[in-house]
Design a protein around this motif. Structure first.
Motif, PDB file in Angstrom:
ATOM      1  N   THR A 120      -0.584  -2.037  -2.877  1.00 52.03           N
ATOM      2  CA  THR A 120      -0.875  -0.857  -2.061  1.00 52.03           C
ATOM      3  C   THR A 120      -0.614  -1.114  -0.591  1.00 52.03           C
ATOM      4  O   THR A 120      -0.031  -0.280   0.115  1.00 52.03           O
ATOM      5  N   ARG A 121      -1.025  -2.276  -0.096  1.00 48.36           N
ATOM      6  CA  ARG A 121      -0.840  -2.565   1.324  1.00 48.36           C
ATOM      7  C   ARG A 121       0.634  -2.673   1.683  1.00 48.36           C
ATOM      8  O   ARG A 121       1.067  -2.185   2.737  1.00 48.36           O
ATOM      9  N   ALA A 122       1.410  -3.315   0.826  1.00 46.38           N
ATOM     10  CA  ALA A 122       2.843  -3.443   1.103  1.00 46.38           C
ATOM     11  C   ALA A 122       3.525  -2.079   1.076  1.00 46.38           C
ATOM     12  O   ALA A 122       4.408  -1.800   1.899  1.00 46.38           O
ATOM     13  N   VAL A 123       3.118  -1.216   0.149  1.00 49.69           N
ATOM     14  CA  VAL A 123       3.700   0.131   0.089  1.00 49.69           C
ATOM     15  C   VAL A 123       3.360   0.914   1.351  1.00 49.69           C
ATOM     16  O   VAL A 123       4.209   1.598   1.934  1.00 49.69           O
ATOM     17  N   ARG A 124       2.119   0.796   1.796  1.00 46.65           N
ATOM     18  CA  ARG A 124       1.726   1.498   3.027  1.00 46.65           C
ATOM     19  C   ARG A 124       2.482   0.950   4.232  1.00 46.65           C
ATOM     20  O   ARG A 124       2.908   1.714   5.111  1.00 46.65           O
TER      21      ARG A 124
END
Length: 809
Positions: A120-124
């Motif tokens: 999730t953090r990498a996508v954000r």
């Protein structure tokens, strides 16, 4: 006397074919370039069933009330045509969207991230980096407008007697005239109207097009939970309970209710980008006045300039925070609006611009304009920042790809960063081209920056360096282009015996074989486009870094920087600068001429509309000033029509039939259908780029997982494709026990030579006229046969009517 008992009905004959209960509907969706209802339905008499002049559903006049007479449609479906070409290639004003091309390209980069699970953090972070690149393009466009209006016109030309004399309309700003306006600060304040008006126009167009295109709410119903299954409970036949296939765990992104309704994000980004544009103008105006006040004892207190600049910096930080703070919400609809932010952020920036104009207009009798405005450093840092953001985006994308390395993903997951780099390059070419052409026009016979018979200093040195690398980039591109030409020729030669074997035992015709082979080999070039994009993006990044370094080190244009380095290098630098300046200007002129022609010529407008059919499919998640997303209107239209028809026709069967880009719209609409509706729908695609283009370039949304889930969720699916088609291809669903989706490659042409049935040469159809192939009617008949229950058919003679329909693209 009791009534006689009626005899039982006779048993059905074993030779009588079965028929389905209920009316069948075929919903046709055309492809790129558009088509009229008459062309799609192959009938000059049509009636609009639902919709408006922009996008609507049509039927033949005789089929207007087909549901009320199911006995007429036992063998063939009722044909409906959904026409959406008015969303992309309608009136002439849309030709002006060419000027928004960099914004559209960077918006595509947002959707090109690799498939990610549990990151999730990498996508954000990926989304934040793309939005920052998009913000830099808005600042670049506004800075280019400031360079032309403030620097070249108001500062340089109006401040140079020779230039002002040749431009009589600038006479009232000339220092020779005296009066109120000739002071440099007041000239800058007046010229600020031009870039501010440009920003206001972009805000207006974004707000207006959202209301016309992207305000269609999805189907009513509760938002989906994050763990809702998709297609796991769909029956595909009597053995569905023993289906060994594992369920698809999560509803795909394109099936979530908020995907096609991102109102809140677009409004926030529109406010942030509008504010960024106004702040760029304010910084250009106030910065010039503040620099003068800091370097001279004048009548204006220095703290006023510091206060205005401090307010600009503070508001700019808020803009960056807004852009980074929040992305799209796909699981829920973004119906709420951040009213205070949307209203006060652009308003605050506009107030700061007004204060900057008032501050610059303060009387400074001793202020004289000479040379150019010191904006060189701003352009260098802006270009350098774009390069850093693209490199960071590449690092994040590569990390996501390594987590789930899908082999068909283009450039090992680096498609998004490569496209973002191209967007920056397009923005640089367009803005640099405008500045170069205006400078050449103002300077007359001189060459800006060369110091030879020049009346003005010209645009920033960096723009000349960027123009000089264009010929080098074109020379580098010759190598991959030649490789592709040679490889295509070799492929065509190898295909010759294969083609003759396919049409055996017909006698061979060398010319016919060579033509078919050449078209097949050329169609395969589509699969080589990713590597061309990768080469261009990498070369652009390296050459752009070289241009920044060269301009920073020499602080001169390439022609002057190479003085004393040897005849060969001097000649090369002069040639590169002259050729690059000509090319960048010629490219800008082509843009303007193309837009002007498309405004007047419907056929040219249709060609430009094809570009938007592909480029504006995706919502505006990164740049709010990009051309509007037509799918936010088309997908809810199609999904609503299918749901309405199935709910009002309980025993009805529905085949949604999409050609080319229409197949992408059809698949997206099927994803949006309720779970109870989807099993009653069959999907027929032909000439479809679902996997060949969208699956490879947008793997997170059309990759193997989502397409497999789509196959499991609908009742049945057939995909037709040809080897001569440069756009369509197989969807490659091969993980199911029954991978029966693809039908192809279809034979094209249908006949190699002249035959008794086809006495004239058959054309090579490529991407068009799939309905002309008998395989189309067979595939549609198979889908209708698989849909719904069957009952015995009563013997009845009726004439079969032709409702094949046309969906040309």
């Amino acid at each position: 006397m009791a009534p006689a008992t009626p005899p039982p009905p006779p048993p059905p004959s074993a030779t009588e074919p079965p028929r389905h209960t209920g009316t069948a509907l075929e919903l046709l969706v055309h492809g790129v370039g558009g088509a009229t209802p008459q062309e799609m339905l192959d009938d000059p008499r049509t009636v609009r069933v639902t919709g408006d002049a922009t996008a609507a559903v049509y039927r033949r006049t005789e089929d207007a009330h087909g549901e009320k007479h199911p006995e007429r449609y036992r063998d063939e479906p009722v044909a409906e045509a959904y026409c959406w070409s008015g969303l992309t290639s309608g009136n002439g004003s849309r030709a002006l969207w060419l000027l928004l091309l960099p914004f559209m390209v960077v918006n595509l980069a947002h959707w090109m991230r690799p498939t990610a699970t549990g990151r999730t953090r990498a996508v954000r972070l990926y989304g934040v980096l793309v939005r920052l690149v998009a913000l830099s393009l808005t600042v670049l466009l506004t800075a280019a407008a400031c360079e032309v209006a403030l620097d070249l016109l108001a500062w340089q030309c109006a401040g140079a007697d020779a230039c002002a004399e040749r431009r009589s309309w600038l006479g009232f700003l000339s220092e020779r005239q005296g009066g109120w306006w000739p002071q440099p600060g007041r000239r800058l304040a007046l010229a600020a109207v031009v870039p501010a008006a440009l920003v206001g126009l972009l805000w207006y167009l974004s707000n207006r097009t959202w209301s016309a295109y992207e305000s269609q709410r999805p189907l009513d119903g509760e938002d989906f939970a994050e763990d809702e299954s998709f297609g796991a409970a769909v029956d595909h036949g009597p053995d569905a309970e023993e289906d060994p296939r594992p369920p698809v765990p999560v509803r795909p992104a394109l099936g979530r209710p908020g995907f096609w309704y991102g109102r809140r994000l677009v409004a926030r980004l529109r406010a942030a980008h509008t504010a960024a544009g106004f702040l760029t103008v304010a910084a250009a105006v106030a910065g010039a006045a503040a620099r003068y006040d800091r370097g001279a004892e004048g009548p204006v207190p220095r703290f006023i300039g510091a206060a205005v600049e401090g307010g600009i910096v503070l508001c700019a930080l808020v803009v960056v925070w807004v852009v980074c703070r929040r992305g799209r919400s796909e699981r829920t609809r973004d119906t709420r609006l951040d009213g205070a932010l949307i209203s006060y952020l652009p308003g605050s920036a506009l107030v700061l611009l007004g204060l900057a104009v008032l501050y610059a207009s303060w009387s400074r009798p001793d202020w004289q304009s000479s040379g150019a405005l010191p904006v060189e450093t701003a352009f260098r840092f802006l270009t350098l920042g774009q390069g850093v953001l693209v490199v960071a985006l590449a690092v994040v994308a590569l990390g996501l790809y390594r987590r789930i390395p899908e082999p068909r993903t283009v450039l090992y997951g680096l498609g998004g960063p490569a496209v973002a780099m191209l967007a920056c390059a397009l923005g640089g070419v367009m803005t640099g081209g405008v500045a170069q052409r205006v400078a050449d026009w103002l300077d007359g016979p001189g060459t800006p920056g060369m110091g030879r018979s020049s009346d003005i200093a010209g645009p920033p040195v960096l723009l000349s360096w960027q123009a000089s690398v264009i010929p080098v980039l074109l020379l580098l591109l010759l190598v991959p282009v030649l490789v592709l030409v040679v490889r295509t020729a070799r492929t065509a030669r190898r295909l010759g015996p294969v083609i003759e074997a396919e049409y055996a035992p017909e006698p061979s015709d060398e010319g016919r074989t060579r033509r078919i082979a050449r078209i097949r080999a050329a169609a395969a070039l589509t699969d080589s486009v990713p590597w061309i994009v990768g080469v261009v993006s990498t070369a652009t990044l390296l050459l752009g870094a070289g241009a920044v370094a060269g301009s920073w080190y020499s602080d001169q244009v390439p022609g002057r920087a190479a003085d004393g380095s040897g005849p060969l290098l001097e000649s090369f630098a002069d040639a590169a600068q002259a050729t690059g300046s000509w090319l960048i200007g010629f490219g800008f002129i082509l843009f303007v001429a193309g837009g002007r022609r498309a405004y007047k010529d419907a056929s040219a407008r249709r060609t430009i509309g094809i570009l938007w059919d592909v480029g504006t499919f995706w919502p505006r998640a990164a740049h709010p000033f990009a051309p509007p997303c037509y799918a936010e209107r088309a997908v809810p239209d199609l999904a609503s029509r299918m749901s309405a028809w199935t709910s009002t026709t309980p025993r009805g069967r529905l085949v949604i039939s999409g050609h080319s880009q229409g197949s992408v719209l059809a698949a997206s609409a099927v994803w949006q259908l309720p779970d109870a509706t989807r099993p009653r729908v069959a999907l027929l695609t032909y000439g479809s780029p679902l996997e060949r283009l969208y699956g490879r370039w947008f793997p997170a949304y059309f990759g193997p997982g989502p397409l497999l889930g789509l196959h499991r969720s609908v009742h049945c699916w057939r995909n037709l494709w040809r080897a001569t088609d440069p756009i369509g291809g197989p969807v490659r669903i091969c993980a199911d026990p029954d991978p029966s989706v693809d039908r192809g490659p279809l034979k094209d042409p249908l006949a190699y030579g002249r035959t008794t049935e086809l006495p004239l040469p058959e054309p090579i159809l490529g991407h068009s006229d799939y309905q002309a192939d008998p395989a189309f009617a067979d595939a549609r008949a198979d889908l209708l046969a698989e849909l719904g229950p069957q009952v015995p058919r009563q013997a009845e003679a009726r004439t079969q009517k032709d409702t094949s329909g046309r969906s040309s693209g």
